[in-house]
Design an enzyme around this catalytic site. Structure first.
Site, PDB file in Angstrom:
ATOM      1  N   HIS A 204      -1.810   1.237  -2.471  1.00  0.00           N
ATOM      2  CA  HIS A 204      -0.756   0.637  -3.377  1.00  0.00           C
ATOM      3  C   HIS A 204      -0.161  -0.847  -2.881  1.00  0.00           C
ATOM      4  O   HIS A 204       0.778  -1.337  -3.516  1.00  0.00           O
ATOM      5  CB  HIS A 204       0.514   1.448  -3.102  1.00  0.00           C
ATOM      6  CG  HIS A 204       1.197   1.571  -1.687  1.00  0.00           C
ATOM      7  ND1 HIS A 204       0.611   2.133  -0.864  1.00  0.00           N
ATOM      8  CD2 HIS A 204       2.260   0.765  -1.493  1.00  0.00           C
ATOM      9  CE1 HIS A 204       1.465   1.887   0.632  1.00  0.00           C
ATOM     10  NE2 HIS A 204       2.401   1.202   0.170  1.00  0.00           N
TER      11      HIS A 204
HETATM   12  C1  UD1 Z   1       7.419  -0.577  -0.534  1.00  0.00           C
HETATM   13  C2  UD1 Z   1       7.261  -1.229   0.863  1.00  0.00           C
HETATM   14  C3  UD1 Z   1       5.964  -0.764   1.477  1.00  0.00           C
HETATM   15  C4  UD1 Z   1       5.697   0.610   1.728  1.00  0.00           C
HETATM   16  C5  UD1 Z   1       5.867   1.410   0.257  1.00  0.00           C
HETATM   17  C6  UD1 Z   1       5.886   2.534   0.324  1.00  0.00           C
HETATM   18  C7  UD1 Z   1       8.510  -3.672   0.900  1.00  0.00           C
HETATM   19  C8  UD1 Z   1       8.097  -4.958   0.853  1.00  0.00           C
HETATM   20  N1  UD1 Z   1       7.140  -2.759   0.743  1.00  0.00           N
HETATM   21  O1  UD1 Z   1       6.532  -0.940  -1.108  1.00  0.00           O
HETATM   22  O2  UD1 Z   1       5.961  -1.472   2.679  1.00  0.00           O
HETATM   23  O3  UD1 Z   1       4.496   0.838   1.910  1.00  0.00           O
HETATM   24  O4  UD1 Z   1       7.400   0.897  -0.306  1.00  0.00           O
HETATM   25  O5  UD1 Z   1       5.725   3.364  -0.957  1.00  0.00           O
HETATM   26  O6  UD1 Z   1       9.356  -3.234   1.080  1.00  0.00           O
HETATM   27  N2  UD1 Z   1       8.871   1.381  -8.360  1.00  0.00           N
HETATM   28  C9  UD1 Z   1       8.931   2.652  -9.025  1.00  0.00           C
HETATM   29  N3  UD1 Z   1       9.730   3.708  -8.876  1.00  0.00           N
HETATM   30  C10 UD1 Z   1      10.172   3.633  -7.416  1.00  0.00           C
HETATM   31  C11 UD1 Z   1       9.955   2.648  -6.543  1.00  0.00           C
HETATM   32  C12 UD1 Z   1       9.089   1.446  -7.097  1.00  0.00           C
HETATM   33  O7  UD1 Z   1       8.452   2.505 -10.456  1.00  0.00           O
HETATM   34  O8  UD1 Z   1      10.894   4.592  -7.229  1.00  0.00           O
HETATM   35  C13 UD1 Z   1       7.725   0.432  -9.086  1.00  0.00           C
HETATM   36  C14 UD1 Z   1       8.523  -0.743  -9.326  1.00  0.00           C
HETATM   37  O9  UD1 Z   1       7.837  -1.531 -10.343  1.00  0.00           O
HETATM   38  C15 UD1 Z   1       8.453  -1.610  -8.326  1.00  0.00           C
HETATM   39  C16 UD1 Z   1       7.042  -1.570  -7.668  1.00  0.00           C
HETATM   40  O10 UD1 Z   1       7.113  -0.036  -7.824  1.00  0.00           O
HETATM   41  O11 UD1 Z   1       8.510  -3.227  -8.761  1.00  0.00           O
HETATM   42  C17 UD1 Z   1       7.057  -1.797  -6.242  1.00  0.00           C
HETATM   43  O12 UD1 Z   1       8.334  -1.348  -5.510  1.00  0.00           O
HETATM   44  P1  UD1 Z   1       8.889  -1.932  -4.319  1.00  0.00           P
HETATM   45  O13 UD1 Z   1       9.720  -0.896  -3.822  1.00  0.00           O
HETATM   46  O14 UD1 Z   1       9.149  -3.345  -4.399  1.00  0.00           O
HETATM   47  O15 UD1 Z   1       7.539  -2.092  -3.228  1.00  0.00           O
HETATM   48  P2  UD1 Z   1       6.398  -0.914  -3.020  1.00  0.00           P
HETATM   49  O16 UD1 Z   1       5.272  -1.275  -3.189  1.00  0.00           O
HETATM   50  O17 UD1 Z   1       6.835   0.479  -3.272  1.00  0.00           O
END
Ligand code: UD1
Length: 361
Positions: A204
């Site tokens: 991811h």
């Molecule tokens: C975050 C952490 C990463 C961790 C990961 C675990 C940072 C910089 N990164 O990355 O270190 O390994 O979490 O999962 O904080 N989204 C959803 N639903 C959710 C959450 C996210 O649809 O509940 C989607 C959104 O489109 C979002 C994307 O996932 O833009 C990324 O989410 P984000 O929280 O920005 O970072 P992660 O990739 O989850």
């Protein structure tokens, strides 16, 4: 002592659970604040249920956004939260944007910060998590290191002394405390998988999913792997597989599922032949479960898992991935033991040190 624990994203929930439980056991005044970085049921609420975490005292609902938007919005909410509830110490875990936001908001209000999982370093500044780790460790008053090499990393950056404590790995404690529940499940069988004959993949990270060449190489490696693969898709990975039009072809060979809840994922991991990942926590969990791990990254902050033979870095190249899977299928990997202090006393060591810190103030 009045402690506020801050969480935001999936791996944070796993790390905070035993600390919250230990604080409750000792009757310590505690609050749990969720920034809302992860908000989907499978990414958040299911973890609270699996881990017996109390409902957060506050949920800031920050949601998704660019790094600056996510971190800034969380800081604004956390500043208010800390001003209203004036904790003696704020506990932050891991390396996600919510961890950074909480540490910055607290330190600027002159509230002490304790960082759980301090000192991990990948040496790769292009990773947002590496930047978060570096900054948080520089501004924390109490640093809880999971491994001896994490203590060494901090010392190299001039962070040393009695406020750096080698407590062990809290993620390992959560796993050990939940192992009986994990073993009682059969999620792998419900997915039509045979124990010991499949690989679990979790990919991811932005550097793998957002780069079309890298994501394509990973998909091709999985497509031609001689071991069947199950891949629970993180929302970011799903979005990018669709955007790069890789998902339909991949789905003909790889079992793609929704993100899994904590206990479900561990059950599928425990029964796998091997793990393919770019996640931090999965490198450690597979190490604890005795399942060999291939990390599809150029580096890792979890160096100890590589040093003891539980984990191997594999370049993002289709042939390398296929060959690495084949080697494990043929039993070519060493046996290893769980690292020192990756046990069920980690949260107890953490709360002991927290009590000392606040007593001294
Ligand atoms: C975050 C952490 C990463 C961790 C990961 C675990 C940072 C910089 N990164 O990355 O270190 O390994 O979490 O999962 O904080 N989204 C959803 N639903 C959710 C959450 C996210 O649809 O509940 C989607 C959104 O489109 C979002 C994307 O996932 O833009 C990324 O989410 P984000 O929280 O920005 O970072 P992660 O990739 O989850």
């Amino acid at each position: 002592m009045n402690v506020t624990c801050v969480v935001g994203a999936r791996p944070n929930f796993v790390k905070i659970a035993p600390i919250m439980a230990e604080l409750a056991k000792r009757g310590t005044d505690r609050r749990l604040v969720h920034t809302g970085q992860h908000y989907d049921f499978e990414m958040s609420a299911s973890f609270f249920a699996d881990l017996d975490l109390p409902k957060p005292d506050a949920d800031l609902g920050i949601g998704s956004g660019t790094h600056a938007v996510q971190t800034g919005t969380a800081m604004m909410g956390l500043e208010k939260e800390f001003q209203q509830n004036t904790p003696d110490v704020v506990v932050v875990v891991g390396d996600v944007n919510s961890t950074l936001a909480a540490a910055l908001a607290a330190v600027k209000l002159h509230i002490k910060v304790a960082h759980v999982e301090a000192g991990y370093r990948s040496g790769d500044f292009s990773m947002p998590e590496e930047v978060n780790r570096l900054v948080v460790d520089q501004i924390s008053q109490l640093l809880f290191a999971p491994t001896p090499d994490a203590v060494e990393n901090l010392a190299k950056e001039g962070v040393a002394g009695e406020h750096v404590v080698f407590v062990g790995n809290v993620m390992a404690e959560t796993l050990l405390r939940n192992l009986h529940k994990v073993k009682a499940r059969a999620n792998y069988a419900e997915l039509g998988l045979t124990a010991g004959e499949y690989a679990l993949a979790t990919i991811h990270r932005a550097e793998n999913t957002d780069d079309e060449c890298r994501l394509r190489a990973i998909c091709e490696g999985f497509h031609y792997s001689s071991v069947p693969i199950v891949w629970p898709l993180h929302p970011r990975a799903k979005k990018k597989l669709e955007e790069f039009k890789l998902i339909d072809d991949l789905a003909t060979r790889v079992k793609l599922t929704e993100p899994m809840a904590y206990l479900d994922l561990l059950n599928v991991m425990a029964n796998a032949r091997l793990v393919l990942t770019d996640s931090g926590g999965v490198q450690e969990e597979s190490c604890m479960l005795g399942v060999p791990c291939l990390t599809l990254r150029d580096n890792t902050e979890r160096r100890l898992t590589v040093d003891i033979g539980a984990n191997r870095l594999v370049p993002i190249d289709r042939r390398e991935i296929i060959a690495a899977v084949e080697r494990i299928k043929n039993g070519k990997y060493p046996a290893w033991r769980a690292p020192e202090k990756w046990d069920i006393e980690v949260s107890s060591r953490i709360v002991d040190a927290l009590s000392l810190l606040t007593a001294r103030a």
